[in-house]
Design a protein around this motif. Structure first.
Motif, short mmCIF file in Angstrom:
data_model
loop_
_atom_site.label_atom_id
_atom_site.label_comp_id
_atom_site.label_asym_id
_atom_site.label_seq_id
_atom_site.Cartn_x
_atom_site.Cartn_y
_atom_site.Cartn_z
N ALA A 233 55.77 37.26 65.44
CA ALA A 233 54.46 36.87 65.94
C ALA A 233 53.53 38.07 66.04
O ALA A 233 52.32 37.96 65.77
N LYS A 234 54.07 39.22 66.45
CA LYS A 234 53.25 40.43 66.53
C LYS A 234 52.74 40.83 65.16
O LYS A 234 51.57 41.20 65.01
N ALA A 235 53.60 40.74 64.14
CA ALA A 235 53.17 41.08 62.79
C ALA A 235 52.10 40.13 62.29
O ALA A 235 51.11 40.55 61.66
N LEU A 236 52.25 38.84 62.59
CA LEU A 236 51.23 37.87 62.18
C LEU A 236 49.91 38.10 62.91
O LEU A 236 48.83 37.99 62.31
N GLU A 237 49.99 38.44 64.19
CA GLU A 237 48.78 38.70 64.97
C GLU A 237 48.02 39.91 64.43
O GLU A 237 46.79 39.88 64.28
N VAL A 238 48.75 40.99 64.12
CA VAL A 238 48.12 42.20 63.56
C VAL A 238 47.47 41.87 62.21
O VAL A 238 46.37 42.34 61.90
N THR A 239 48.15 41.04 61.41
CA THR A 239 47.62 40.68 60.10
C THR A 239 46.33 39.88 60.21
O THR A 239 45.34 40.16 59.52
N LEU A 240 46.32 38.87 61.10
CA LEU A 240 45.10 38.08 61.28
C LEU A 240 43.95 38.95 61.76
O LEU A 240 42.81 38.81 61.29
N ARG A 241 44.23 39.85 62.70
CA ARG A 241 43.17 40.70 63.22
C ARG A 241 42.61 41.60 62.12
O ARG A 241 41.39 41.76 61.99
N ALA A 242 43.49 42.19 61.30
CA ALA A 242 43.03 43.07 60.22
C ALA A 242 42.21 42.30 59.19
O ALA A 242 41.15 42.76 58.74
N CYS A 243 42.68 41.11 58.83
CA CYS A 243 41.96 40.31 57.83
C CYS A 243 40.57 39.91 58.34
O CYS A 243 39.58 39.95 57.58
N ASN A 244 40.46 39.56 59.60
CA ASN A 244 39.17 39.13 60.13
C ASN A 244 38.24 40.30 60.41
O ASN A 244 37.02 40.16 60.30
N GLU A 245 38.79 41.47 60.74
CA GLU A 245 37.94 42.66 60.82
C GLU A 245 37.37 43.00 59.45
O GLU A 245 36.19 43.35 59.32
N ALA A 246 38.22 42.90 58.43
CA ALA A 246 37.74 43.15 57.07
C ALA A 246 36.71 42.10 56.65
O ALA A 246 35.71 42.42 55.98
N ALA A 247 36.91 40.85 57.05
CA ALA A 247 35.95 39.80 56.71
C ALA A 247 34.62 40.04 57.40
O ALA A 247 33.55 39.81 56.80
N ASN A 248 34.63 40.51 58.64
CA ASN A 248 33.38 40.83 59.33
C ASN A 248 32.63 41.96 58.63
O ASN A 248 31.40 41.91 58.51
N TRP A 249 33.38 42.97 58.20
CA TRP A 249 32.72 44.07 57.47
C TRP A 249 32.14 43.58 56.14
O TRP A 249 31.01 43.90 55.79
N ALA A 250 32.92 42.76 55.41
CA ALA A 250 32.43 42.23 54.14
C ALA A 250 31.23 41.31 54.36
O ALA A 250 30.29 41.29 53.54
N SER A 251 31.22 40.58 55.47
CA SER A 251 30.08 39.72 55.78
C SER A 251 28.82 40.55 56.01
O SER A 251 27.72 40.17 55.58
N GLY A 252 28.98 41.70 56.70
CA GLY A 252 27.83 42.58 56.91
C GLY A 252 27.30 43.13 55.60
O GLY A 252 26.08 43.22 55.41
N VAL A 253 28.20 43.50 54.69
CA VAL A 253 27.77 44.01 53.38
C VAL A 253 27.04 42.90 52.61
O VAL A 253 26.00 43.14 51.99
N ALA A 254 27.60 41.70 52.63
CA ALA A 254 26.97 40.58 51.92
C ALA A 254 25.58 40.29 52.47
O ALA A 254 24.64 40.02 51.70
N PHE A 255 25.43 40.35 53.78
CA PHE A 255 24.13 40.07 54.40
C PHE A 255 23.12 41.18 54.08
O PHE A 255 21.96 40.90 53.76
N GLU A 256 23.58 42.43 54.15
CA GLU A 256 22.66 43.56 53.92
C GLU A 256 22.20 43.64 52.49
O GLU A 256 21.02 43.89 52.20
#
Length: 412
Positions: free
Chosen positions: A16-39
């Motif tokens: 569960a800890k590994a899955l939690e870290v993975t979800l957090r990393a993927c969504n942090e990356a998605a937030n950064w990519a969303s900022g690039v797409a918007f800018e």
């Protein structure tokens, strides 16, 4: 037709800890990519990949497949936002709500769902085990639980991606399945009219009434409990609110599934189609006093209609949507329309011919008659696709008949 099968994942604490870290990393990356797409104003998959793919892999340590799914998830979110803006679901252009939605990048929660393809997720259905890619390596022998019917559906029809979801500390996999449809019954002997309501959840033209009084009492009790806990505003009250926040929705969903299954089975057994009212936008059209608003807003008629529609499509039962205007005021025997015909919530008494019946049953008979008339004119209809998951598109197309009934044509 596409169906989503939800299975409960039972990881160990380490998994569960590994899955939690993975979800957090993927969504942090998605937030950064969303900022690039918007800018940069780049919101298509291949164009955004040129700007973000290498950086996502280097900064968050994601694999190639995971990085591509993060970018695709970001683009899908912007596509959904554009569709909602175009449909007016976020207010009129220039309104405060419209500007707030379109004036900033799309944001993802830390536990937002992450799509997995077959390279990242391997199913061993007989053993009820999955092997899942994580940011710290492959995690094997992750247990999951499902009903026998779900296991059969997964084994025979699973196709495409599966979404990993964390909800209230519980882990789920949402697997996409391509389930074959039964041949459509193009020659129904009649229609089963369904009148959807608040006091009585569903009433059929056969006279069967599925009452919702108990459910409404539970909703009132839950609403009062939420009010008391919100007023206390203590840490323990907040924990109780968090635990109970989806309880009412789960109960209503379970009841709607049971009603829909019963209605479709009865129509299939008797060789009939199903007639439903086209109720889109009813909340905006109906004015209510303040004490009634909470009950009306918690009425899940759309969910019940969607469940009936997709179960009917799977069973090959035709569904016709009719105009709901005056179905509760029209006499099913003589056709006389009068507001005074509706004596009370429960009873209908025609002022012209004296016919007396349960009000919801009378309405369901009118719905059945309208559907049968439309069908004889050639306004054939099949059940629409199931409602799409958040972030996914839909292939649903609609056409409107001359008499005002909205019939859904199968997606191409």
């Amino acid at each position: 037709m596409k169906l989503v099968v939800q299975v409960r994942v039972l990881p160990t604490p380490v998994q569960a800890k590994a899955l939690e870290v993975t979800l957090r990393a993927c969504n942090e990356a998605a937030n950064w990519a969303s900022g690039v797409a918007f800018e940069k104003g780049v919101k298509s998959n291949f164009a955004l990949r040129e700007h973000t793919y290498t950086e996502i892999k280097a900064r968050w340590g994601l694999g190639a497949q995971a990085a591509q799914h993060v970018i695709k998830k970001t683009c899908d979110a912007y596509s959904t936002l554009r569709a909602n803006l175009k449909a007016g679901n976020l207010g009129r252009p220039g309104s405060k709500r419209y500007r707030r939605a379109s004036g900033k990048p799309v944001a993802f929660r830390a536990d937002s769902a992450q799509p997995y393809d077959d390279r990242m997720l391997s199913w061993r259905i007989p053993e009820r085990r999955v092997s899942v890619w994580t940011a710290s390596g492959r995690v094997k022998d992750v247990a999951f639980t499902a009903s026998p019917e779900q296991l059969v559906t997964l084994a025979l029809y699973r196709r495409g991606e599966s979404d990993l979801v964390c909800r209230d500390g519980m882990w789920f996999l949402l697997a996409t399945c391509e389930v074959p449809e039964a041949p459509l019954n193009t020659d129904p002997c009649d229609f089963l009219g369904i009148d959807l309501g608040i006091v009585n959840i569903a009433t059929t033209s056969d006279g069967e009434i599925m009452a919702g009084r108990e459910l409404n009492r539970i909703r009132v009790r839950e609403r009062k409990l939420r009010t008391r806990l919100q007023q206390k505003n203590t840490p323990s009250a907040k924990r109780r609110l968090k635990r109970r926040r989806r309880k009412e929705a789960r109960r209503a969903k379970d009841i709607n599934h049971k009603i829909a299954k019963h209605v479709v089975a009865e129509a299939e057994r008797t060789g009939r189609g199903i007639a439903l009212e086209h109720l889109t936008g009813i909340r905006e059209r109906v004015r209510l006093r303040k004490p009634q608003r909470a009950t009306h807003s918690s009425w899940s008629f759309h969910q019940l209609g969607a469940f009936i529609a997709y179960k009917a499509r799977r069973a090959g039962v035709p569904v016709v949507y009719v105009d709901p205007a005056y179905t509760s005021r029209t006499c099913a025997e003589c056709g006389h329309i009068d507001r005074a015909n509706r004596v009370s919530q429960a009873w209908f008494a025609c002022r012209s011919c004296g016919f007396v019946d349960h009000a919801d049953r009378n309405g369901s008979r009118n719905i059945r008659a309208r559907a049968w008339e439309l069908w004889r004119r050639g306004a054939q209809s099949t059940a629409p696709d199931p409602a799409p998951e958040p972030g996914r598109g839909t292939g649903r197309k609609h056409s409107t008949t001359a008499s005002g009934a909205r019939c859904a044509s199968p997606s191409l």
